[in-house]
Design an enzyme around this catalytic site. Structure first.
Site, PDB file in Angstrom:
ATOM      1  N   HIS A 151      66.989  22.148  30.507  1.00  0.00           N
ATOM      2  CA  HIS A 151      66.698  22.892  29.281  1.00  0.00           C
ATOM      3  C   HIS A 151      67.591  24.132  29.191  1.00  0.00           C
ATOM      4  CE1 HIS A 151      63.736  24.327  26.117  1.00  0.00           C
ATOM      5  NE2 HIS A 151      64.372  25.454  26.421  1.00  0.00           N
ATOM      6  N   GLU A 152      67.712  24.873  30.285  1.00  0.00           N
ATOM      7  CA  GLU A 152      68.531  26.095  30.266  1.00  0.00           C
ATOM      8  C   GLU A 152      70.021  25.779  30.184  1.00  0.00           C
ATOM      9  OE1 GLU A 152      67.024  28.773  29.514  1.00  0.00           O
ATOM     10  OE2 GLU A 152      65.097  27.799  29.875  1.00  0.00           O
TER      11      GLU A 152
END
Length: 189
Positions: A151-152
């Site tokens: 996600h990051e």
């Protein structure tokens, strides 16, 4: 007392919200070790943001924040795994291998915190990062931690999780989401 929408609460805490160009622009990598001081300063800002956010909202699944989410277009992110595990600093992260095995779990995003989306992601990632000294490190992440890391890294690549949601699947409003405060579940390997 007036209720504040979750996205407004995140905005008030300094998190850039959906619609800002910086969230869809790939972040610029660091030239390490020559930009070490800049990288350290940005990592400190990311930790400060995590601390502010963590004081107003619990994250049972862990949480992360990428530099573009605080208005800095550089390739740095910090992930705080669930529990007492130490935070993971990601500088110039690059996914080198993704497992073919994926699963779908609901995710939230600090940059549009009013909804949750069902996102397919690999169960295992191999990620290469750069240390402040300029050396590269390779780490394997699995399951929930792989999800957080992916996600990051997506943020650093200028992607939001909505770009990974399957066609026809829409994010659901936070008040319909029933897993707040619980960790993701996985079948035993």
């Amino acid at each position: 007392m007036t209720d504040v929408r979750p996205s407004q609460q995140m905005r008030d805490l300094g998190v850039v919200q959906e619609g800002a160009a910086i969230l869809t622009t790939p972040a610029r990598p660091f030239d390490l070790p020559s930009e070490r001081d800049e990288a350290e300063r940005i990592v400190d800002e990311l930790f400060a943001a995590l601390n502010r956010i963590g004081q107003v909202h619990p994250f049972a699944k862990g949480m992360g924040i990428a530099a573009p989410q605080i208005g800095i277009g550089r390739a740095a992110a910090v992930v705080q795994p669930p529990g007492d595990a130490p935070a993971i600093i990601l500088l110039n992260p690059r996914i080198t291998t993704r497992s073919e095995e994926i699963d779908e779990q609901y995710e939230g995003c600090l940059s549009f915190f009013d909804v949750r989306g069902l996102v397919p992601r690999p169960l295992k990632l191999v990620v290469e990062t750069t240390a402040l000294t300029g050396e590269t490190t390779t780490t394997v992440y699995e399951r929930g931690l792989a999800r957080l890391i992916h996600h990051e890294i997506d943020h650093l690549d200028g992607l939001l999780y909505t770009s990974r949601v399957l066609p026809g699947v829409e994010p659901i409003p936070l008040d319909e989401y029933r897993q707040t405060g619980r960790e993701w579940t996985y079948e035993e390997a």
